[in-house]
Design a protein around this motif. Structure first.
Motif, PDB file in Angstrom:
ATOM      1  N   LEU A 126       0.808  -1.231   0.023  1.00 56.77           N
ATOM      2  CA  LEU A 126       0.025  -0.082  -0.083  1.00 56.77           C
ATOM      3  C   LEU A 126       0.862   1.208   0.036  1.00 56.77           C
ATOM      4  O   LEU A 126       0.834   2.170  -1.029  1.00 56.77           O
ATOM      5  CB  LEU A 126      -0.966  -0.025   1.241  1.00 56.77           C
ATOM      6  N   ALA A 127       2.029   1.246   0.787  1.00 53.94           N
ATOM      7  CA  ALA A 127       2.858   2.376   1.008  1.00 53.94           C
ATOM      8  C   ALA A 127       3.304   2.671  -0.384  1.00 53.94           C
ATOM      9  O   ALA A 127       3.495   3.816  -1.001  1.00 53.94           O
ATOM     10  CB  ALA A 127       3.983   2.053   1.907  1.00 53.94           C
ATOM     11  N   ARG A 141       0.681   3.839  -2.906  1.00 54.26           N
ATOM     12  CA  ARG A 141       0.411   5.168  -2.681  1.00 54.26           C
ATOM     13  C   ARG A 141       1.422   6.271  -3.285  1.00 54.26           C
ATOM     14  O   ARG A 141       1.220   7.115  -3.988  1.00 54.26           O
ATOM     15  CB  ARG A 141       0.325   5.429  -1.279  1.00 54.26           C
ATOM     16  N   THR A 142       2.663   5.927  -3.056  1.00 52.39           N
ATOM     17  CA  THR A 142       3.683   6.748  -3.577  1.00 52.39           C
ATOM     18  C   THR A 142       3.620   7.089  -5.146  1.00 52.39           C
ATOM     19  O   THR A 142       3.487   7.994  -5.695  1.00 52.39           O
ATOM     20  CB  THR A 142       5.044   6.584  -2.986  1.00 52.39           C
ATOM     21  N   TYR A 147       0.515   8.624  -6.384  1.00 48.25           N
ATOM     22  CA  TYR A 147       0.612   9.974  -6.289  1.00 48.25           C
ATOM     23  C   TYR A 147       1.474  10.672  -7.230  1.00 48.25           C
ATOM     24  O   TYR A 147       1.274  11.748  -7.825  1.00 48.25           O
ATOM     25  CB  TYR A 147       1.423  10.313  -4.966  1.00 48.25           C
ATOM     26  N   ARG A 148       2.681   9.765  -7.449  1.00 51.55           N
ATOM     27  CA  ARG A 148       3.673  10.418  -8.535  1.00 51.55           C
ATOM     28  C   ARG A 148       3.274  10.553  -9.746  1.00 51.55           C
ATOM     29  O   ARG A 148       3.318  11.490 -10.577  1.00 51.55           O
ATOM     30  CB  ARG A 148       4.812   9.394  -8.518  1.00 51.55           C
ATOM     31  N   VAL A 160      -7.741   6.921  -3.251  1.00 48.94           N
ATOM     32  CA  VAL A 160      -7.387   6.780  -1.952  1.00 48.94           C
ATOM     33  C   VAL A 160      -7.961   5.265  -1.531  1.00 48.94           C
ATOM     34  O   VAL A 160      -7.271   4.451  -1.012  1.00 48.94           O
ATOM     35  CB  VAL A 160      -7.648   7.690  -0.841  1.00 48.94           C
ATOM     36  N   LEU A 218      -6.865   2.465  -3.879  1.00 51.87           N
ATOM     37  CA  LEU A 218      -5.357   1.899  -3.376  1.00 51.87           C
ATOM     38  C   LEU A 218      -5.780   1.007  -2.468  1.00 51.87           C
ATOM     39  O   LEU A 218      -4.987  -0.037  -2.363  1.00 51.87           O
ATOM     40  CB  LEU A 218      -4.468   2.984  -3.189  1.00 51.87           C
TER      41      LEU A 218
END
Lengths: 537, 566
Positions: B78-79, B82-83, B86-87, B110, B113
């Motif tokens: 997930l981390a 998410r990154t 976002y990018r 959100v 994801l």
């Protein structure tokens, strides 16, 4: 969660009376399923014993298949009923909430964002409580009792062991719960911050891109997500460990039953059937209790949401009464069809305010066009809301016909032109075209790609401000109310559009009582009466 | 990514041991009881007793390890996701997020994801470890009696077929369910936000009817979903019944009758299908998790696969006289829809932008009907959206050759959906000007008329906004966004109806102060207020849209692909 009292929140039935029947059905199915779980254990035991005795298998197989088939049907029914119940509960709760918002006076309105969250995520969170936790709760009570009764029939000694060890489970669960509760409470705020961070940054992405700060946040996101993972894992580790500990405890308890059964079998003081059934039944006494615990954590959000919904729906009903005690002097009478408004000694004070915004207001308007002016903050919009019944005056008497109120930002959801015009009325197409003609939009509407079926965006996206202003006037004309209130109908219009709106207003005023709040001198000039609202001091 | 795959493999390993221990527990217990009833010497039972204990303890222990490993993998996945998301969203923001409700689209990402990242823990690991332990049970059965192994294989195949059938059903219904949920949320939102406006025109009943219709559709979708799930649950029970009956018959006729099997082993085999049935009883949840994760992944890839709305390949510095940027647009057109996405909606119109010229220090007002392209013009000027045809120059250089980051730094745009971060008031302002001093921030708040608010905040500039602090109203949010534009000290201010939420008196004051702050800068103001125009020498009048309004209502929450622009 703490306020709800017992394990079953009775307010669910109070808030959604029609849920009573499916709830009872679900409970009955839970009892039946518990009974069938015992039945399966008996049938399987019987089958194994018959196989070993090399006896005839027809009856044991037939009974096993019958019990299992009944279990399949019961599971099928339980799934269906619980899904329906969840749909029913969320539908009814949303209906009650929206009905309340659409009818309650503005004084009691809570923040719209809070409302929106309550009606969408809040109500959705109640579903697991209904579909998972409640059935688990029923099974958790029924199945152990039935298992113990069946065990009593074949092997009373095992019942004694189960009865002695069973209370250990809730006891340890409570101990573990208390230990983890403190730990969770300590971390809760930090965990909420960490998990909220990403969502906050995401929603703010347009702002960050705007000011060239988006790239810089990437690293922060990675860091916070890492911290979130570590914090979540710490919490999860505790939760998983406590459920593993409980399962281990249940395993050991079953093992004690099994060992005594084994010993008695070896010494020949017990039948195979009784022994086998005892070890198949013993776990049935333990696992439903663990399941209740597991589902309770999953449903905790739902309990909280139920609490919030109940507060919004129930406790607010008490407030008006408390307010009434000091404001019972006001009355609002509806005179259906009467094209007039009269107000006597009307005062109004905002709920949290110290001073009155409107003091001792009196007026009498009948058929024709009337304007109300006043400086910003004099309470002009509030006055219209009082006439429309959207606010309740503290003192005084209001008598009016049926009211249609064109607010400052009129309600125009995305949809077809016909839909926009028939909100609040059931006008025929012929009537719609006539109303469009009266506001001089007939030619425009005929020129649209699908005429009345042409779709526009929210707030009339795709129309000019002047067209929008006249569309809401046409809608006012289509309503069969005798009183029409308007809040700044020409505020943002150019001279041409203003003239068109004036014409439409005069046409409306020929048969109805039209009251417009305005700053525009041109509108005042064509009105039959003008009234200035002075700020109350 | 690789590390996560290993974590998931480890979780599957632990999960398989846990499930197998559960199956073994039931089976060996049966063996033990039957063997005990044959009254052997106690010693011969000791191994089995130890085994039963070991299985009973191994199940919770390995289940615990499995859950730790799979959740750890899910969270680290997930981390990463998410990154990454976002990018990838940065170049798509804001133009490719649709024309309105962008924060809803982002909030949807959100949620999606989370749904996708949880798939391993909620779907893959339980499914794989269930399958592996069931196959293990079939192998075990085959060792004792080949025909029993075949029967168990048939049992497992039937489970797989039932699962596939249910998954197919869930896949079909999931999008309908999501759409019905979206519609319900849309209508409840209207009731939540516009209750007064709705009851004012007597449309409460109409809105209630809308909600009822939306809920009827949702009920229908969930009912279909429940039917699929109920069929799977009932099917699994029936399969276990058939398996057990078959096994009993097989064991009796092929094993006991021929003397091939001992009685305890016979008991073990008969209990096997029941034990496996218990181990896979979580399958319906697994199937649902699969379908949801798939739908979420599809939604995300539709969003993220779009082409950026701006060309960021330009590298040239903005020409030296950038302090006095002079901007020109001629014959320009722009479209809000990505070229790659418009395949599905070929009729996306391009909007013709007006001939436009802004010299440094000019104050210009733009007016015209809704939908005439004012916001499109602003987006093109700020380089949030590149024109699809025509010329767009800054100080004579084509914007495509200029560095996108540098060009954007010239403009401060305050739009329709201001976001307030869950941080202090000061931090919210520093988003636009990291170096701003307290005095500068207070000055900006004075300009937008937020000084009275600041005076009431308990900790002044350090007061937290949003959750756990002061929740700003819509008007305060809009003015905070305006304060950001003011404090950013950028050369060109693009303000889209900045005073729409304010009452007349305040609006006039704020406009006056804004014009004063913008002295020496360029200012483009979109406005509906006639009184604003009196102070502007230059006014750009835009005509009504030439492109016809198309269906917009269907795309309110995710207006990514088909949201037409005109």
């Amino acid at each position: 969660m703490s306020k709800s009292g017992g394990p079953f929140d009775k307010r669910l039935v109070t808030l959604v009376p029609s849920a009573r029947k499916p709830l009872v059905l679900l409970a009955a199915l839970g009892v039946i399923q518990g009974g069938l779980a015992i039945g399966v254990a008996v049938a399987v035991t019987n089958l194994v014993v018959q196989v070993i005795a090399q006896g005839r298998l027809v009856m044991p197989i037939a009974s096993l298949v019958a019990v299992m088939a009944a279990r399949a049907v019961a599971s099928w029914l339980a799934e269906t009923v619980s899904a329906r119940l969840a749909a029913l509960v969320s539908r009814e709760l949303r209906r009650s909430l929206t009905t309340r918002w659409l009818s309650a006076p503005s004084e009691q309105a809570i923040e719209p964002a809070t409302r929106a969250a309550l009606a969408s995520q809040g109500v959705t969170a109640i579903e697991p409580y209904v579909t998972k936790y409640l059935p688990a709760l029923i099974a958790g009570v029924v199945t152990p009792v039935l298992a113990l009764l069946a065990l009593l029939w074949v092997d009373p000694i095992s019942v004694l062991i189960v009865l002695l060890t069973l209370p250990l489970l809730p006891f340890f669960a409570a101990l573990i719960g208390m230990a983890t509760e403190r730990e969770t409470q300590r971390r809760w705020q930090r965990l909420a911050d960490l998990s909220g961070h990403f969502s906050d940054v995401m929603k703010g992405l347009p702002t960050l891109v705007n000011y060239g700060r988006a790239e810089r946040q990437t690293e922060v996101i990675a860091q916070v997500n890492g911290a979130h993972r570590r914090a979540t894992m710490r919490t999860l580790r505790l939760a998983f460990m406590s459920s593993a500990a409980l399962e281990l405890l249940a395993s050991l308890s079953v093992a004690i039953v099994a060992v005594t059964v084994g010993l008695r079998l070896t010494y020949g003081s017990m039948e195979l059937f009784a022994g086998l059934l005892a070890i198949l039944l013993a776990p049935e006494a333990y696992w439903p209790i663990r399941k209740v615990g597991a589902e309770f954590h999953a449903a905790a959000d739902g309990v909280q949401a139920l609490d919030d919904v109940a507060n919004e729906l129930v406790s607010d009903d008490v407030d008006p009464k408390a307010e009434d005690a000091e404001s019972s002097q006001s009355a609002h009478l509806i005179d259906p069809g009467g094209a007039a408004v009269s107000m006597q000694g009307v005062t109004y004070r905002y709920p949290a305010a110290a001073n009155e915004v409107i003091g001792g207001f009196a007026a009498s308007w009948d058929r024709g066009l009337h304007t109300v002016t006043g400086i910003s903050g004099a309470g002009k919009t509030t006055l219209l809301e009082i006439i429309a019944g959207l606010r309740t005056a503290n003192t005084g008497v209001v008598i009016s016909g049926d009211v249609h109120f064109v607010t400052g930002r009129p309600y125009l959801p995305a949809g077809t032109l016909r839909n926009a015009l028939t909100l609040g009325n059931e006008a025929s197409d012929a009537a719609i075209w006539e109303a469009l003609q009266d506001v001089d939009l007939e030619r425009w509407a005929h020129g649209l790609p699908s005429e009345l079926d042409t779709a526009f965006g929210e707030d009339g996206f795709g129309m000019s401000a002047g067209q929008r202003a006249r569309i809401v006037l046409a809608r006012a004309a289509l309503s069969d109310t005798s009183v029409i209130l308007l809040d700044e109908p020409t505020a943002h219009l150019d001279p041409t559009a203003t003239a068109q709106v004036h014409e439409a207003l005069l046409r409306l005023a020929s048969s109805r009582c039209v009251i417009a709040v305005t700053h525009q001198s041109a509108l005042m000039a064509i009105a039959d009466t003008q009234r200035e609202l002075l700020a109350a001091t | 990514m690789n590390r996560d795959m290993r974590q998931i493999a480890i979780a599957c390993f632990y999960g398989t041991i846990a499930s197998s221990a559960g199956i073994a527990l039931t089976a060996t217990s049966g063996w033990l009881i039957v063997r005990a009833s044959e009254q052997p010497i106690m010693l011969t039972l000791l191994t089995a007793i130890v085994a039963v204990r070991a299985f009973g303890m191994a199940r919770p222990f390995f289940r615990y390890l499995e859950r730790l490993a799979s959740h750890n993998a899910a969270l680290s996945d997930l981390a990463n996701r998410r990154t990454d998301a976002y990018r990838s969203l940065i170049p798509l923001t804001p133009a490719r997020l649709g024309r309105s409700a962008r924060s809803d689209v982002l909030a949807g990402v959100v949620d999606d994801l989370t749904e996708v990242a949880e798939a391993p823990a909620r779907a893959w690991v339980p499914a794989l470890s269930g399958a592996l332990s069931a196959i293990g049970a079939a192998v075990l059965a085959a060792l004792f009696l080949p025909a029993a192994g075949l029967l168990m294989l048939g049992y497992v195949t039937a489970v797989a077929a039932l699962t596939w059938w249910a998954l197919r059903g869930e896949r079909v219904i999931e999008p309908a369910c999501a759409e019905a949920q979206r519609r319900v949320a849309e209508v409840t939102d209207q009731a939540a936000w516009q209750a007064v406006e709705v009851s004012a025109i007597g449309a409460s009943k109409a809105l209630a009817a809308e909600l009822a219709t939306a809920h009827t559709n949702l009920d229908e979708a969930t009912r279909r979903q429940a039917r699929v799930r109920a069929r799977l649950v009932a099917g699994l029970v029936a399969n276990t019944a058939g398996g057990t009956a078959g096994m009993a018959w097989l064991v009796l006729t092929q094993g006991l009758a021929t003397g091939l099997l001992s009685a305890p082993i016979a008991a073990l085999l008969v209990l096997l299908p029941v034990a496996v049935g218990e181990a896979i009883s979580g399958l319906p949840d697994t199937v649902r998790a699969f379908a949801r994760a798939e739908a979420a992944e599809q939604r995300m890839s539709r969003l993220l696969s779009q082409d950026p709305a701006v060309d960021s390949t330009g590298e040239a510095q903005v020409p030296a006289d950038a302090d006095a940027p002079s901007i020109q647009l001629s014959d320009a057109q722009a479209s809000w829809t990505s070229a790659s996405a418009s395949n599905t909606d070929p009729a996306t119109p391009s909007l013709q932008l007006p001939a436009f010229r802004l010299t440094h220090g000019t104050h210009l007002a733009v007016r015209g009907p809704n939908g005439c392209g004012k916001s499109t013009l602003m987006a093109v000027l700020a380089r949030h959206l590149d024109r699809s045809a025509g010329d767009h120059t800054i100080n004579g250089r084509d914007v495509g050759e200029l560095s996108m980051a540098h060009t954007r730094e010239l403009f401060a745009i305050s739009g329709d959906e201001p976001h307030v971060f869950n941080a202090s008031l000061a931090e919210n302002l520093r988003v636009a000007a990291p170096e701003a001093s307290d005095e500068q921030m207070i000055d900006a708040l004075v300009v937008v008329g937020l000084k009275p608010l600041l005076d009431t905040l308990p900790e002044g500039l350090e007061t937290r906004l949003g959750l756990g602090g002061h929740t700003p109203s819509a008007g305060e949010r809009a003015r905070l966004a305006l304060a950001r534009a003011v404090i950013s000290r950028r050369h060109v201010l693009l303000l889209d109806e900045p005073t729409a939420h304010l009452d007349r008196g305040t609006a006039a004051e704020v406009m006056e102060r804004l014009r004063a702050v913008a002295q020496g800068k360029s200012l483009v103001l979109v406005t509906h207020r006639r009184e604003d125009l009196e102070h502007f020498a230059d006014i750009l009048e835009l005509d009504a849209p030439r492109a016809t309004p198309t269906r917009r209502s269907d795309h309110a929450r995710r207006p990514i692909i088909a949201d037409a622009a005109w």
